[in-house]
Design an enzyme around this catalytic site. Structure first.
Site, short mmCIF file in Angstrom:
data_model
loop_
_atom_site.label_atom_id
_atom_site.label_comp_id
_atom_site.label_asym_id
_atom_site.label_seq_id
_atom_site.Cartn_x
_atom_site.Cartn_y
_atom_site.Cartn_z
N TYR A 48 32.97 99.36 46.58
CA TYR A 48 34.10 98.53 46.15
C TYR A 48 35.34 98.85 46.99
CZ TYR A 48 37.19 95.90 43.11
OH TYR A 48 38.08 94.97 42.63
N PHE A 99 46.12 72.02 60.88
CA PHE A 99 44.82 71.57 60.37
C PHE A 99 45.03 71.14 58.91
CE2 PHE A 99 40.71 72.41 58.28
CZ PHE A 99 39.98 71.44 58.94
N ALA A 106 41.02 79.98 64.64
CA ALA A 106 39.60 79.75 64.34
C ALA A 106 38.76 79.65 65.60
CB ALA A 106 39.45 78.48 63.51
N HIS A 110 37.98 61.56 50.89
CA HIS A 110 36.80 61.41 51.76
C HIS A 110 35.58 62.17 51.25
CE1 HIS A 110 39.16 64.82 53.18
NE2 HIS A 110 38.07 65.34 53.68
N LYS A 142 34.03 80.01 62.49
CA LYS A 142 33.91 79.34 63.79
C LYS A 142 33.63 80.38 64.88
CE LYS A 142 36.33 76.14 61.32
NZ LYS A 142 36.78 76.36 59.94
N ASP A 200 46.74 80.09 64.31
CA ASP A 200 45.61 79.67 63.49
C ASP A 200 44.45 79.71 64.50
OD1 ASP A 200 43.66 78.43 62.04
OD2 ASP A 200 44.80 76.64 61.54
N1 F0G Z 1 42.11 76.15 60.61
C1 F0G Z 1 41.37 75.38 61.44
C2 F0G Z 1 41.87 75.11 62.81
C3 F0G Z 1 40.14 74.86 61.00
O1 F0G Z 1 39.42 74.10 61.83
C4 F0G Z 1 39.70 75.15 59.68
C5 F0G Z 1 38.44 74.61 59.18
C6 F0G Z 1 40.50 75.96 58.87
C7 F0G Z 1 41.70 76.45 59.38
C8 F0G Z 1 40.10 76.31 57.46
O2 F0G Z 1 39.12 77.26 57.48
O3 F0G Z 1 37.15 76.16 56.40
O4 F0G Z 1 37.27 78.64 56.72
O5 F0G Z 1 38.70 77.54 55.05
N2 F0G Z 1 37.81 73.67 59.72
C9 F0G Z 1 36.51 73.11 59.32
C10 F0G Z 1 36.17 71.93 60.18
C11 F0G Z 1 36.37 72.86 57.87
O6 F0G Z 1 35.15 71.26 59.88
O7 F0G Z 1 36.85 71.66 61.17
P1 F0G Z 1 38.00 77.40 56.33
#
Ligand code: F0G
Length: 496
Positions: free
Chosen positions: A105, A157, A249, A481, A290, A247
């Site tokens: 934990y 995003f 990802a 959507h 990602k 950000d």
């Molecule tokens: N920031 C970016 C640039 C993203 O592309 C995403 C998610 C997130 C934040 C949020 O992250 O899904 O882990 O909570 N993008 C996905 C997509 C959902 O299909 O482009 P998450």
């Protein structure tokens, strides 16, 4: 350079955007094997069968789903290009790391391995694991957001925008004009319009808790931000005493574009470039689903102790104890390995080339696309694909439905269905663009899968004049959507 690296790197350097020379033309490498074919730098160890259904079976599935592809069960999808998020194939090293997961934990060994991997890249002091990207966003903006404030970005995003706005704060986009024009050619369409931002900051800086830079810029087509733009942005923000948060990802895909497109960067490693990107920032939020090859996971990393402390307190309320934050120890271990693997240039070369391969083949067929190819996805411009279907009848939905019906290829509409809204009189207020995203999961599909996708798009493109539009027949209050129902606007999509 090792001959193998030339063979892998050379075709990647041949796009019009690549600033550096094609290594194959270098006399030192004359006579060496430099193939045009970029092979997947992995081989298959475990296989997952692909569902192969008939058109009739898919037509039945579509009807059951009210033509909403989010409601179609994955077992009816042959090639799933809905997202590159959480859909990666993990490597043998990641699966091995899973067996080392420490599920204590508090103070699990897995956390310290994860923290070390994040710190090695970002250089940031405080590392807060979260179950995915949006959890990091929610925590950060609950702490720094609020009424009367404003958070600028290149392009937020959707979940970032939603979390900023949920806190009562304004979310604003300052991407360069080329970033909003699907046909404009620019190597760094994710860049920030610094002049416009500066003019706005002169009036509004006092209400800005931080700025977000999305790398690569997902909502703008997976387009990168240059190091030059980041450095200038950093300087501009410092003048106003505003922290910069990435950000991140898809940070490694962004760094690869910097290496291959930005003058003077080709000799540097992607890891070095990534580290410099993070050094220019004060914090980072990551969806590790990602560029960390995770099926789940995320983090918040930052340097400011007081904010980190507040975020950690919220984390305990909503995610979990600070050394696991909503993840199992084994997930943290898999992500630690993924963060190292993603900066491997043999992987990135293949990754970006495989996206460009699909993009180039479709472009050669005359399919209207957002230009140039993005890092993680190819975007079809549905308004130009179906000029006879007005935006109010959701042309992106038509393209998405047709790709699924004909070939079992699932994409995602990014347009009027996602960002438009129904007016009080029942008419649609369309989104600025109607795109269909073909997002490519990491290390999952082979070139023949992509050839199949290209054939599917060609088939639908050839019968485009017979396709009609869709009306939204039922929709929820928010994020429509995901769950809305559609009906064809005076045509039978299943019969053509
Ligand atoms: N920031 C970016 C640039 C993203 O592309 C995403 C998610 C997130 C934040 C949020 O992250 O899904 O882990 O909570 N993008 C996905 C997509 C959902 O299909 O482009 P998450």
């Amino acid at each position: 350079m090792h001959p193998q690296e030339i063979s892998i790197l050379s075709p990647c350097s041949s796009s019009s955007h690549e600033a550096e020379v094609d290594p194959r033309k270098d006399p030192r490498y004359q006579g060496l094997f430099c193939p045009d074919t970029i092979i997947e730098p992995f081989k298959v160890k475990v296989v997952e069968p692909l569902p192969l259904l008939s058109r009739e079976e898919r037509a039945r599935g579509l009807k059951m789903a009210d033509f909403n592809l989010f409601s179609v069960p994955a077992e009816e999808v042959t090639i799933d290009l809905m997202t590159d998020s959480g859909t990666s194939a993990m490597s043998q090293a990641q699966w091995a790391a899973i067996m080392q997961g420490d599920e204590s934990y508090a103070g699990a060994r897995s956390f310290f391995r994860f923290k070390e991997a994040v710190q090695d890249l970002t250089g940031m002091k405080y590392v807060i694991p979260t179950h995915q990207g949006r959890a990091a966003e929610k925590i950060l903006f609950t702490v720094v957001g609020g009424k009367g404030k404003a958070v600028p970005a290149n392009t937020h995003f959707d979940t970032t925008r939603a979390n900023v706005e949920h806190s009562g704060c304004q979310a604003l986009d300052f991407v360069i004009p080329e970033g909003l024009d699907p046909e404009a050619e620019h190597p760094f369409k994710g860049n920030v319009d610094l002049e416009k931002l500066e003019a706005w900051l002169n009036e509004n800086a006092s209400r800005v808790p931080l700025m977000v830079l999305t790398v690569t810029n997902n909502s703008g087509g997976g387009q990168p931000v240059s190091l030059k733009n980041m450095k200038a942005l950093r300087e501009l923000l410092q003048g106003f005493n505003i922290p910069l948060f990435l950000d991140c990802a898809r940070f490694a895909e962004n760094a690869w574009f910097i290496k291959t497109r930005e003058p003077g960067q080709n000799h540097r490693s992607v890891k070095e470039i990534s580290q410099e990107m993070f050094r220019l920032a004060d914090g980072a939020m990551m969806s590790a689903k990602k560029d960390a090859f995770g099926n789940i996971g995320g983090f918040l990393a930052l340097n400011e102790e007081s904010i980190a402390a507040e975020c950690r307190n919220l984390l305990i309320l909503t995610e979990g104890f600070p050394t696991y934050g909503g993840l199992a120890g084994r997930d943290l271990d898999a992500l630690a390995v993924g963060l190292e693997e993603v900066v491997d240039e043999r992987y990135l070369c293949y990754r970006i080339a495989s996206t460009r391969y699909v993009w180039k083949r479709l472009d050669d067929l005359g399919v209207p696309l957002l230009r140039p190819a993005g890092g993680h996805a190819v975007y079809i411009d549905a308004r130009r694909f179906l000029p006879h279907v007005p935006p109010s009848l959701c042309p992106g939905q038509t393209v998405s439905v047709a790709l699924f019906l004909e070939a079992g290829v699932r994409s995602v509409e990014i347009g009027t269905v996602m960002f438009g809204r129904t007016l009080e009189d029942g008419r649609q207020d369309p989104a600025p663009m109607d795109l269909v995203r073909l997002a490519i999961p990491r290390r999952v599909y082979t070139q023949s899968h992509m050839d199949y996708v290209i054939e599917a798009v060609r088939f639908v493109f050839e019968k485009r004049s017979r396709l009609g539009g869709f009306r939204i027949s039922k929709e929820p209050e928010a994020l429509r959507h995901f769950t809305c129902s559609f009906e064809p606007a005076d045509w039978d999509p299943l019969a053509i």
